[in-house]
Design an enzyme around this catalytic site. Structure first.
Site, PDB file in Angstrom:
ATOM      1  N   SER A 185      -0.301  27.154   7.008  1.00  0.00           N
ATOM      2  CA  SER A 185      -0.025  28.263   7.901  1.00  0.00           C
ATOM      3  C   SER A 185      -0.729  29.530   7.427  1.00  0.00           C
ATOM      4  O   SER A 185      -1.952  29.530   7.301  1.00  0.00           O
ATOM      5  CB  SER A 185       1.483  28.459   8.052  1.00  0.00           C
ATOM      6  OG  SER A 185       1.751  29.237   9.191  1.00  0.00           O
ATOM      7  N   ASP A 429       0.846  20.374  16.703  1.00  0.00           N
ATOM      8  CA  ASP A 429       1.218  21.751  16.425  1.00  0.00           C
ATOM      9  C   ASP A 429       0.565  22.662  17.450  1.00  0.00           C
ATOM     10  O   ASP A 429      -0.656  22.660  17.610  1.00  0.00           O
ATOM     11  CB  ASP A 429       0.755  22.129  15.015  1.00  0.00           C
ATOM     12  CG  ASP A 429       0.976  23.603  14.716  1.00  0.00           C
ATOM     13  OD1 ASP A 429       1.940  24.183  15.253  1.00  0.00           O
ATOM     14  OD2 ASP A 429       0.188  24.164  13.929  1.00  0.00           O
ATOM     15  N   HIS A 482       3.455  21.446  12.708  1.00  0.00           N
ATOM     16  CA  HIS A 482       2.865  22.516  11.908  1.00  0.00           C
ATOM     17  C   HIS A 482       2.974  22.260  10.412  1.00  0.00           C
ATOM     18  O   HIS A 482       2.077  22.609   9.651  1.00  0.00           O
ATOM     19  CB  HIS A 482       3.551  23.833  12.275  1.00  0.00           C
ATOM     20  CG  HIS A 482       2.873  25.054  11.769  1.00  0.00           C
ATOM     21  ND1 HIS A 482       1.561  25.339  12.037  1.00  0.00           N
ATOM     22  CD2 HIS A 482       3.329  26.078  11.008  1.00  0.00           C
ATOM     23  CE1 HIS A 482       1.233  26.486  11.470  1.00  0.00           C
ATOM     24  NE2 HIS A 482       2.278  26.952  10.836  1.00  0.00           N
TER      25      HIS A 482
END
Length: 505
Positions: A185, A429, A482
């Site tokens: 991320s 994601d 994710h």
């Protein structure tokens, strides 16, 4: 007698050599600071499969907290891998608790301390794992000088580099191990900026010399244009928006719609936003449960037209507040889309702006309960809450400036200097879609040396990859969201272990 003297004189010498060798082996295993050894963890009744260490490293007034899991394989030879979660402002215990740490956590009853079982897919099976709460003000890390909570990309990279140099001095037996930097991320920014700092230190002769070999980034923020422009093609490819909506966006906005200020473009983007409302953006395959004001889950999904299409839009209050959502079997990462240069709004702040009690699809009850338990904090050598503050998955204590710009120049610099890299994406994601990562890795212009193909785990297709010159690999994990190791732990360990070992994936 003269003939016997030589053998008798030799015996103590040989014995001494054996003792010295054994002592060196012992030092190799036990040179880590014993005051940092974790001997037990509340909620776990078994035997650790390897040694655990945790504590603080001081960088001036900043106290950075780490948790180190020694490899269950061959600690003396296996790589040391630093893991960083993103945010910015989120604790790397996210990875430890929910993704690839040594334990699986289960909260059997509300209010009870979670119980821990060994995780068969822990990344410590094949590597020495170093989890770091960074920057100061995140997780258990804190500063004695509150002004130090004002930070950004470049300062965070410098502080983490200083942490590593100090940490390796405390754990010198691991200095010669191959070293990798990893994260997901917003760590798509943390990882390459830190790798650049470390590589520059090596080039300049900074001591101790870290044995950096490469880095890995999962569903990582990289470049605003690539990240923002990834969403509409992803949504179209996943059959989440119609041909008409997709073609309308392309017609009015072009392929670079993230920079458009056209009213007609925004009108078409609103149609896409409306179509995507109510989805779990961290994994479109998973449901979102919307909590009531009392905190109870409901089976009703309230559709929202306010799914952000750029990070800038997150700073604006939506017309309708997003509901509190909980993923079916856990939690989801609190980060959305790309990041502009300048001050980055933190997730607790974004939740407040949206009139929500928390961030959508966000549930960290298990980690929060366990890590705020006084007995747990004592066991892992974390300061009490009166000193370091309560543990939160994502903090609003820091002020964070995205001042490093696009990460593409960092990746090009590192990969052309001989550092291997793998860029992996959970292919479901919608937060940082794989389409953006696939596009920017291709944009580097490197020669393709392994054409797009499937890769296997447990004799099944687990995803796809394309490998480039300069030891750069782009890889997808089929069906993952994710946080790839959380959704697909077996597959994640498979590609991770093969990549570290230099084996074909």
């Amino acid at each position: 007698m003269a003939g016997m003297a030589r053998p008798l004189a030799t015996i103590p010498t040989c014995f001494s050599i054996i003792i010295i060798c054994l002592s060196l082996i012992t030092m190799r295993i036990e040179a880590a600071p014993q005051g940092s050894l974790v001997t037990q963890l509340p909620g776990f009744n078994g035997t650790f499969p390897s040694s655990h260490y945790s504590g603080y490293v001081s960088i001036g007034s900043k106290k950075l907290f780490y948790y180190f899991v020694v490899s269950e394989g061959s600690p003396a030879d296996d790589p040391v891998v630093l893991w960083l979660n993103g945010g910015p402002g989120c604790s790397s215990f996210d990875g430890f608790v929910y993704e690839h740490g040594p334990f699986n956590f289960e909260q059997k009853s509300k209010g009870a301390l979670p119980t821990l079982q060994l995780n068969p897919y822990s990344w410590s099976k094949v590597s020495n794992m170093l989890y770091l709460d960074s920057p100061a003000g995140v997780g258990f890390s804190y500063s004695e000088d509150p002004s130090q909570y004002v930070t950004g990309d470049l300062q965070t990279a410098a502080d983490t580099h200083a942490f590593l140099l100090s940490w390796f001095k405390q754990y010198p037996e691991f200095l010669s191990n191959p070293f990798y930097i990893s994260g997901e991320s917003y760590a798509g920014v943390y990882v390459p900026t830190l790798a650049f700092q470390v590589a520059t230190g090596i080039q300049n002769g900074t001591k101790p010399v870290v044995n950096l070999k490469g880095y890995m980034v999962g569903n990582g923020v990289t470049d605003r244009n690539f990240d923002d422009n990834a969403l509409v093609p992803f949504a179209h490819g996943m059959a989440l928006i119609s041909d008409q909506i997709y073609e309308g966006v392309i017609e009015e906005c072009g392929i670079n719609y993230s920079n458009s200020s056209s009213p007609k473009c925004n009108e078409k983007l609103n149609l896409a936003r409306e179509a995507l409302g109510g989805l779990n953006i961290y994994n479109i395959l998973e449901p979102c449960y919307h909590g009531t004001e009392s905190g109870n889950d409901t089976s009703t999904t309230t559709k929202s037209s306010n799914l952000p299409l750029s990070f800038q839009q997150l700073g604006k209050s939506p017309e309708k507040p997003l509901g509190v959502r909980k993923r079916m079997f856990g939690r989801a990462w609190p980060y959305q889309m790309s990041v502009e240069d300048g001050l980055v709004p933190l997730w607790p702040q974004l939740a407040a702006k949206s009139n929500s009690r928390t961030v959508p699809c966000f549930n960290d009850e298990v980690a929060t309960k366990w890590l705020n338990d006084p007995a747990v904090r004592e066991a892992i050598h974390a300061k009490p809450a009166s000193v370091s503050g309560p543990w939160e998955l994502c903090s609003d204590r820091i002020s964070y400036d995205h001042d490093a710009g696009s990460m593409i120049p960092y990746h090009r610099n590192l990969t052309t200097k001989g550092y291997k890299a793998i860029i992996f994406s959970g292919d479901h994601d919608m937060c940082v879609p794989y389409t953006g990562s696939q596009a920017w890795t291709s944009s580097l212009g490197y020669k393709v040396i392994d054409q797009w193909r499937s890769w296997l785990s447990n004799d099944q297709v687990a995803g796809y990859l394309q490998a480039y010159e300069n030891d750069l690999t782009f890889l997808t994990v089929k069906g993952a969201g994710h946080t790839v190791p959380e959704y697909k732990p077996r597959e994640a360990l498979d590609f991770y272990s093969r990549w570290l070992a230099g084996k074909p994936i």
